[in-house]
Design a protein around this motif. Structure first.
Motif, PDB file in Angstrom:
ATOM      1  N   PRO A 166       0.826  -1.215   0.000  1.00 58.85           N
ATOM      2  CA  PRO A 166       0.000   0.000   0.000  1.00 58.85           C
ATOM      3  C   PRO A 166       0.860   1.265   0.000  1.00 58.85           C
ATOM      4  CG  PRO A 166       0.054  -0.950   2.180  1.00 58.85           C
ATOM      5  CD  PRO A 166       0.780  -1.901   1.284  1.00 58.85           C
ATOM      6  N   TYR A 167       0.257   2.361  -0.395  1.00 59.69           N
ATOM      7  CA  TYR A 167       0.877   3.674  -0.257  1.00 59.69           C
ATOM      8  C   TYR A 167      -0.204   4.627   0.205  1.00 59.69           C
ATOM      9  CZ  TYR A 167      -1.194   5.083  -4.735  1.00 59.69           C
ATOM     10  OH  TYR A 167      -2.072   5.382  -5.742  1.00 59.69           O
ATOM     11  N   VAL A 168       0.199   5.805   0.701  1.00 58.97           N
ATOM     12  CA  VAL A 168      -0.795   6.786   1.129  1.00 58.97           C
ATOM     13  C   VAL A 168      -0.686   8.046   0.287  1.00 58.97           C
ATOM     14  CG1 VAL A 168      -1.088   6.010   3.510  1.00 58.97           C
ATOM     15  CG2 VAL A 168       0.673   7.694   2.983  1.00 58.97           C
ATOM     16  N   GLU A 169      -1.838   8.658   0.111  1.00 53.53           N
ATOM     17  CA  GLU A 169      -1.939   9.931  -0.586  1.00 53.53           C
ATOM     18  C   GLU A 169      -2.584  10.901   0.389  1.00 53.53           C
ATOM     19  OE1 GLU A 169      -3.117  10.012  -4.890  1.00 53.53           O
ATOM     20  OE2 GLU A 169      -4.885  10.960  -4.010  1.00 53.53           O
ATOM     21  N   LEU A 170      -1.902  11.988   0.684  1.00 50.82           N
ATOM     22  CA  LEU A 170      -2.417  13.005   1.595  1.00 50.82           C
ATOM     23  C   LEU A 170      -2.880  14.190   0.772  1.00 50.82           C
ATOM     24  CD1 LEU A 170      -0.618  11.186   3.390  1.00 50.82           C
ATOM     25  CD2 LEU A 170      -0.057  13.204   4.704  1.00 50.82           C
ATOM     26  N   GLU A 171      -4.128  14.598   0.974  1.00 49.52           N
ATOM     27  CA  GLU A 171      -4.671  15.736   0.248  1.00 49.52           C
ATOM     28  C   GLU A 171      -5.291  16.697   1.249  1.00 49.52           C
ATOM     29  OE1 GLU A 171      -7.768  16.742  -3.394  1.00 49.52           O
ATOM     30  OE2 GLU A 171      -7.090  14.692  -3.098  1.00 49.52           O
ATOM     31  N   GLY A 172      -4.923  17.968   1.105  1.00 50.47           N
ATOM     32  CA  GLY A 172      -5.436  18.956   2.044  1.00 50.47           C
ATOM     33  C   GLY A 172      -5.414  20.351   1.467  1.00 50.47           C
ATOM     34  N   PRO A 173      -5.806  21.336   2.289  1.00 50.80           N
ATOM     35  CA  PRO A 173      -5.938  22.703   1.801  1.00 50.80           C
ATOM     36  C   PRO A 173      -4.610  23.443   1.646  1.00 50.80           C
ATOM     37  CG  PRO A 173      -6.516  22.607   4.106  1.00 50.80           C
ATOM     38  CD  PRO A 173      -6.279  21.191   3.657  1.00 50.80           C
ATOM     39  N   ASN A 174      -3.540  22.921   2.311  1.00 53.71           N
ATOM     40  CA  ASN A 174      -2.247  23.599   2.231  1.00 53.71           C
ATOM     41  C   ASN A 174      -1.111  22.633   2.578  1.00 53.71           C
ATOM     42  OD1 ASN A 174      -1.728  23.754   5.238  1.00 53.71           O
ATOM     43  ND2 ASN A 174      -3.634  24.938   5.113  1.00 53.71           N
ATOM     44  N   GLU A 175       0.100  23.000   2.177  1.00 55.90           N
ATOM     45  CA  GLU A 175       1.257  22.130   2.406  1.00 55.90           C
ATOM     46  C   GLU A 175       1.572  21.953   3.888  1.00 55.90           C
ATOM     47  OE1 GLU A 175       4.745  23.254   0.194  1.00 55.90           O
ATOM     48  OE2 GLU A 175       4.115  22.006  -1.483  1.00 55.90           O
ATOM     49  N   LYS A 176       1.375  22.994   4.680  1.00 56.93           N
ATOM     50  CA  LYS A 176       1.706  22.908   6.110  1.00 56.93           C
ATOM     51  C   LYS A 176       0.901  21.795   6.777  1.00 56.93           C
ATOM     52  CE  LYS A 176       1.765  25.379  10.476  1.00 56.93           C
ATOM     53  NZ  LYS A 176       1.309  26.521  11.228  1.00 56.93           N
ATOM     54  N   ALA A 177      -0.399  21.765   6.525  1.00 59.61           N
ATOM     55  CA  ALA A 177      -1.252  20.734   7.128  1.00 59.61           C
ATOM     56  C   ALA A 177      -0.835  19.345   6.644  1.00 59.61           C
ATOM     57  CB  ALA A 177      -2.721  21.000   6.805  1.00 59.61           C
ATOM     58  N   ILE A 178      -0.529  19.229   5.353  1.00 56.06           N
ATOM     59  CA  ILE A 178      -0.115  17.933   4.810  1.00 56.06           C
ATOM     60  C   ILE A 178       1.213  17.501   5.430  1.00 56.06           C
ATOM     61  CG2 ILE A 178       0.594  16.718   2.706  1.00 56.06           C
ATOM     62  CD1 ILE A 178      -1.444  18.484   1.187  1.00 56.06           C
ATOM     63  N   LEU A 179       2.152  18.424   5.564  1.00 56.32           N
ATOM     64  CA  LEU A 179       3.450  18.118   6.178  1.00 56.32           C
ATOM     65  C   LEU A 179       3.286  17.600   7.598  1.00 56.32           C
ATOM     66  CD1 LEU A 179       6.574  18.229   6.414  1.00 56.32           C
ATOM     67  CD2 LEU A 179       6.331  20.642   6.999  1.00 56.32           C
ATOM     68  N   GLU A 180       2.458  18.266   8.384  1.00 55.40           N
ATOM     69  CA  GLU A 180       2.276  17.854   9.779  1.00 55.40           C
ATOM     70  C   GLU A 180       1.586  16.492   9.880  1.00 55.40           C
ATOM     71  OE1 GLU A 180       3.742  19.245  12.366  1.00 55.40           O
ATOM     72  OE2 GLU A 180       4.586  20.708  10.968  1.00 55.40           O
ATOM     73  N   VAL A 181       0.608  16.248   9.028  1.00 60.37           N
ATOM     74  CA  VAL A 181      -0.063  14.948   9.036  1.00 60.37           C
ATOM     75  C   VAL A 181       0.905  13.855   8.576  1.00 60.37           C
ATOM     76  CG1 VAL A 181      -1.916  13.583   7.995  1.00 60.37           C
ATOM     77  CG2 VAL A 181      -2.388  15.882   8.878  1.00 60.37           C
ATOM     78  N   ALA A 182       1.749  14.170   7.596  1.00 58.36           N
ATOM     79  CA  ALA A 182       2.760  13.200   7.150  1.00 58.36           C
ATOM     80  C   ALA A 182       3.636  12.787   8.336  1.00 58.36           C
ATOM     81  CB  ALA A 182       3.606  13.788   6.031  1.00 58.36           C
ATOM     82  N   LYS A 183       4.051  13.748   9.138  1.00 61.96           N
ATOM     83  CA  LYS A 183       4.862  13.437  10.333  1.00 61.96           C
ATOM     84  C   LYS A 183       4.083  12.534  11.290  1.00 61.96           C
ATOM     85  CE  LYS A 183       7.342  17.851  10.443  1.00 61.96           C
ATOM     86  NZ  LYS A 183       7.494  19.107  11.221  1.00 61.96           N
ATOM     87  N   MET A 184       2.779  12.830  11.463  1.00 61.70           N
ATOM     88  CA  MET A 184       1.948  12.054  12.393  1.00 61.70           C
ATOM     89  C   MET A 184       1.856  10.584  12.010  1.00 61.70           C
ATOM     90  SD  MET A 184      -1.374  14.447  12.987  1.00 61.70           S
ATOM     91  CE  MET A 184      -1.251  16.156  13.432  1.00 61.70           C
ATOM     92  N   ILE A 185       1.919  10.293  10.700  1.00 59.05           N
ATOM     93  CA  ILE A 185       1.774   8.894  10.264  1.00 59.05           C
ATOM     94  C   ILE A 185       3.122   8.261   9.890  1.00 59.05           C
ATOM     95  CG2 ILE A 185      -0.619   9.225   9.520  1.00 59.05           C
ATOM     96  CD1 ILE A 185       0.489   9.131   6.585  1.00 59.05           C
ATOM     97  N   GLY A 186       4.203   8.942  10.277  1.00 64.04           N
ATOM     98  CA  GLY A 186       5.529   8.366  10.064  1.00 64.04           C
ATOM     99  C   GLY A 186       6.024   8.414   8.631  1.00 64.04           C
ATOM    100  N   ALA A 187       5.492   9.328   7.819  1.00 63.83           N
ATOM    101  CA  ALA A 187       5.950   9.480   6.431  1.00 63.83           C
ATOM    102  C   ALA A 187       7.003  10.582   6.375  1.00 63.83           C
ATOM    103  CB  ALA A 187       4.770   9.821   5.524  1.00 63.83           C
ATOM    104  N   ASP A 188       8.036  10.368   5.592  1.00 63.71           N
ATOM    105  CA  ASP A 188       9.127  11.327   5.455  1.00 63.71           C
ATOM    106  C   ASP A 188       8.859  12.263   4.282  1.00 63.71           C
ATOM    107  OD1 ASP A 188      11.510  12.698   5.000  1.00 63.71           O
ATOM    108  OD2 ASP A 188      12.775  10.939   5.336  1.00 63.71           O
ATOM    109  N   TRP A 189       8.721  13.563   4.578  1.00 65.13           N
ATOM    110  CA  TRP A 189       8.423  14.575   3.568  1.00 65.13           C
ATOM    111  C   TRP A 189       9.435  14.526   2.421  1.00 65.13           C
ATOM    112  CZ3 TRP A 189       4.176  17.323   2.879  1.00 65.13           C
ATOM    113  CH2 TRP A 189       4.203  18.441   2.043  1.00 65.13           C
ATOM    114  N   ASN A 190      10.681  14.190   2.734  1.00 64.34           N
ATOM    115  CA  ASN A 190      11.731  14.141   1.717  1.00 64.34           C
ATOM    116  C   ASN A 190      11.614  12.913   0.816  1.00 64.34           C
ATOM    117  OD1 ASN A 190      13.017  16.572   2.563  1.00 64.34           O
ATOM    118  ND2 ASN A 190      13.827  15.441   4.299  1.00 64.34           N
ATOM    119  N   GLU A 191      10.735  11.996   1.153  1.00 66.29           N
ATOM    120  CA  GLU A 191      10.529  10.807   0.327  1.00 66.29           C
ATOM    121  C   GLU A 191       9.161  10.840  -0.359  1.00 66.29           C
ATOM    122  OE1 GLU A 191      11.477   7.086   2.206  1.00 66.29           O
ATOM    123  OE2 GLU A 191      13.274   7.917   3.121  1.00 66.29           O
TER     124      GLU A 191
END
Length: 166
Positions: free
Chosen positions: A119-144
């Protein structure tokens, strides 16, 4: 028409996802693009059918997206074919939706699974900041971040012999 602000991650911690809010089997029909950088698709999302055109525009970070609900996918597919737009392929995937709120912004976390692939995840939101923070919450690396289309992910896995039966 809207800008689609989303990021995909192949690596994440599934255990850190909140309870699912919904799960669907998607049936997707992808058509040959009429322009470079374009995606044309019909998608059955559970009880909802959508027609979408995404267009990557040089110099813009995110594609422009036009999407609307439609009645009968077969009729719309026939209409596109009548206009000379050729069907490229069909595919199916399972999507589990998780919604996470960060500072009042809802970020949709879509865990996608193609039969036989990780599986992979796709994060969609109103702005990059919110997506970045949620990525951190689920253990996803923004640089990847994976900027490839989901269909490219399937082809990449197939090439690396991750697809079941290869």
């Amino acid at each position: 028409m809207s800008k689609e602000i989303e990021r995909r991650f192949r690596k994440f911690n599934k255990a850190m996802l909140p309870p699912k809010s919904s799960q669907f089997l998607f049936e997707i029909v992808v058509f040959e693009p009429t322009k470079q950088g374009q995606t044309i698709r019909l998608r059955k999302e559970g009880p909802i059918n959508t027609f979408t055109i995404k267009q990557k525009i040089p110099g813009q970070k995110y594609p422009t997206e036009w999407e609307t609900t439609v009645g009968d996918i077969a009729t719309v597919a026939a209409m596109l074919t009548e206009l000379g737009i050729k069907k490229h392929y069909n595919l199916q995937k399972y999507r589990t939706i998780h919604n996470i709120v960060f500072e009042g912004d809802v970020v949709e976390v879509a865990a996608d699974e193609y039969p036989g692939l990780p599986p992979y995840v796709e994060l969609e939101g109103p702005n990059e900041k919110a997506i970045l923070e949620v990525a951190k919450m689920i253990g996803a690396d923004w640089n990847e971040t994976d900027f490839t289309a989901s269909t490219s992910y399937y082809r990449d896995c197939e090439t690396r012999h991750i697809v079941t039966g290869k």
